[in-house]
Design an enzyme around this catalytic site. Structure first.
Site, mmCIF file in Angstrom:
data_model
loop_
_atom_site.group_PDB
_atom_site.id
_atom_site.type_symbol
_atom_site.label_atom_id
_atom_site.label_comp_id
_atom_site.label_asym_id
_atom_site.label_seq_id
_atom_site.Cartn_x
_atom_site.Cartn_y
_atom_site.Cartn_z
ATOM 1 C CE LYS A 185 -4.719 -1.300 0.858
ATOM 2 N NZ LYS A 185 -5.181 -2.606 1.276
ATOM 3 C CE LYS A 234 -5.497 -7.515 -2.469
ATOM 4 N NZ LYS A 234 -6.666 -7.404 -1.550
ATOM 5 C CE LYS A 275 -13.552 -3.123 -0.943
ATOM 6 N NZ LYS A 275 -12.369 -3.132 0.024
HETATM 7 N N1 AQP Z 1 -8.591 -10.928 -4.599
HETATM 8 C C1 AQP Z 1 -9.062 -11.400 -3.554
HETATM 9 N N2 AQP Z 1 -9.440 -12.773 -3.015
HETATM 10 C C2 AQP Z 1 -9.701 -13.351 -2.299
HETATM 11 N N3 AQP Z 1 -10.077 -12.322 -1.156
HETATM 12 C C3 AQP Z 1 -9.869 -11.124 -1.340
HETATM 13 N N4 AQP Z 1 -9.634 -10.085 -0.205
HETATM 14 C C4 AQP Z 1 -9.569 -9.016 -0.671
HETATM 15 N N5 AQP Z 1 -9.216 -9.120 -1.959
HETATM 16 C C5 AQP Z 1 -9.149 -10.514 -2.153
HETATM 17 C C6 AQP Z 1 -10.431 -10.333 1.448
HETATM 18 O O1 AQP Z 1 -11.545 -9.456 1.219
HETATM 19 C C7 AQP Z 1 -11.732 -9.225 2.699
HETATM 20 C C8 AQP Z 1 -12.184 -7.563 2.833
HETATM 21 O O2 AQP Z 1 -11.242 -6.802 2.018
HETATM 22 P P1 AQP Z 1 -10.832 -5.514 2.601
HETATM 23 O O3 AQP Z 1 -11.845 -4.521 2.041
HETATM 24 O O4 AQP Z 1 -10.532 -5.352 4.025
HETATM 25 O O5 AQP Z 1 -9.533 -5.345 1.903
HETATM 26 P P2 AQP Z 1 -8.801 -4.445 0.827
HETATM 27 O O6 AQP Z 1 -7.405 -4.561 0.944
HETATM 28 O O7 AQP Z 1 -9.615 -3.190 0.927
HETATM 29 O O8 AQP Z 1 -9.516 -5.229 -0.428
HETATM 30 P P3 AQP Z 1 -9.276 -4.803 -1.838
HETATM 31 O O9 AQP Z 1 -10.271 -5.065 -2.622
HETATM 32 O O10 AQP Z 1 -7.906 -5.156 -1.996
HETATM 33 O O11 AQP Z 1 -9.209 -3.252 -1.904
HETATM 34 P P4 AQP Z 1 -8.025 -2.023 -1.954
HETATM 35 O O12 AQP Z 1 -7.862 -2.087 -3.333
HETATM 36 O O13 AQP Z 1 -8.443 -0.998 -1.437
HETATM 37 O O14 AQP Z 1 -6.899 -2.686 -1.191
HETATM 38 C C9 AQP Z 1 -10.467 -9.397 3.460
HETATM 39 O O15 AQP Z 1 -10.855 -10.574 4.059
HETATM 40 C C10 AQP Z 1 -9.518 -9.871 2.367
HETATM 41 O O16 AQP Z 1 -8.455 -10.833 2.540
#
Ligand code: AQP
Length: 325
Positions: free
Chosen positions: A110, A192, A195
């Site tokens: 990040k 991965k 969002k």
């Molecule tokens: N690609 C993924 N495959 C499986 N599980 C995933 N999780 C996130 N991406 C994947 C799981 O979703 C839950 C919630 O995620 P979060 O919103 O706490 O995490 P995040 O880091 O904000 O998710 P993103 O989509 O990767 O967002 P950004 O881009 O903002 O960082 C967690 O249990 C996570 O493991």
């Protein structure tokens, strides 16, 4: 068992969030005491819109409900409404070695993604996450693979606290799904699904059928034309096969057989149809819930009261053990 998990209210949730985390929640709520949190204090560690925050929180609650979280069975609440999360995080910070935080993969990733936004909150994110989990003395944490390291650190912190101040917390287990723990991006299957990446790389739970079709048909594939699962040689097709298998319940081997000799185009058409069908009930439920703001807010209110009772009892105990009262 008591279960705790959360999602950042940073917009729509994607198939990775659902298959990695939320799908497990739905199964676990049938047998265990579940607490699902909308972790807004985590969301502000990366760039966010102040104006959209309250809408995103409400949307996240709607998403939980549309995806099948049952407020009769599980507690749903907003993290910042329970002040004990930040209080416990401060206390746990005093027993967490700096080195542990600096080596966290998510912090490094990040920080690289938002070099202009490397704040102390981002570094301390895993302490706040440990506090979220430990405040409710959770035994297990269903998450995707990317969060495994943070749950391991929570175990370390819980162990340390117990050794120093007396047995107080369980050492929580991570619960990963057998398949789907790491759904990859559609545009770059070596990363991965995330969002905050390009919308074309994610299938969002409430995407329209047209968008799903477009995104899957233009998803990155690999050289060759055989639909074969091989993560090293065919990361794109392997990711799509994983999704296909999870949304239909068919084993990957059977899907490979079904598309033998048919090429990537036919396979993607079949996958798009399967994903559209799979997500149809979510879209319907979300549409219905968006007109019921008052109901969703009431669920969050009830959840807050239930969560607060547990959180206050834990903090009372922790303060005493640490010599603070
Ligand atoms: N690609 C993924 N495959 C499986 N599980 C995933 N999780 C996130 N991406 C994947 C799981 O979703 C839950 C919630 O995620 P979060 O919103 O706490 O995490 P995040 O880091 O904000 O998710 P993103 O989509 O990767 O967002 P950004 O881009 O903002 O960082 C967690 O249990 C996570 O493991």
């Amino acid at each position: 068992m008591r279960i705790f998990s959360g999602i950042r209210p940073t917009g729509n949730i994607h198939l990775g969030n659902y298959l990695g985390a939320v799908k497990q929640w739905i199964a676990l709520q049938e047998k265990h005491e579940c607490i699902f949190c909308i972790v807004d204090l985590h969301a502000i560690t990366t760039p966010y819109s102040r104006e959209e925050m309250q809408k995103n929180i409400l949307d996240a609650a709607t998403i939980y409900l549309a995806a099948g979280v049952d407020p009769e069975k599980a507690i749903i609440f907003v993290q910042s409404e329970i002040k004990e999360h930040t209080e416990l995080a401060w206390l746990l910070g005093t027993i967490t070695p700096m080195g542990e935080l600096q080596r966290m993969t998510q912090f490094k990733e990040k920080a690289k993604k938002h070099p202009e936004y490397v704040n102390a909150g981002l570094l301390n994110y895993p302490i706040l996450m440990a506090s979220d989990i430990m405040l409710y003395k959770a035994d297990a944490v269903p998450v995707g693979k990317d969060q495994e390291q943070h749950v391991e650190l929570t175990r370390t912190i819980a162990k340390k606290f117990n050794q120093k101040f007396g047995k107080t917390f369980p050492e929580p287990e991570v619960v990963l799904p057998e398949t789907g723990a790491k759904i990859m991006s559609l545009t770059n299957p070596k990363k991965k699904m995330s969002k905050s990446d390009d919308a074309r790389s994610c299938i969002f739970l409430f995407d329209t059928p047209e968008d799903i079709q477009k995104k899957i048909m233009s998803a990155e594939t690999d050289s060759g034309k055989d639909v074969i699962y091989n993560v090293t040689k065919k990361p794109g097709i392997s990711n799509l096969l994983t999704i296909y298998s999870l949304v239909t319940g068919n084993p990957i081997k059977e899907i490979e057989k079904e598309y033998k000799g048919k090429g990537y185009g036919e396979f993607k058409k079949g996958l798009a149809k399967a994903v559209i069908e799979y997500l149809e009930p979510f879209r319907r439920k979300q549409k219905e819930l968006t007109t019921r703001d008052v109901y969703v807010k009431e669920i969050l209110n009830q959840g807050k009261m239930r969560a607060q009772t547990i959180a206050q009892a834990t903090m009372q105990e922790v303060r005493e053990e640490m010599g603070l009262t």
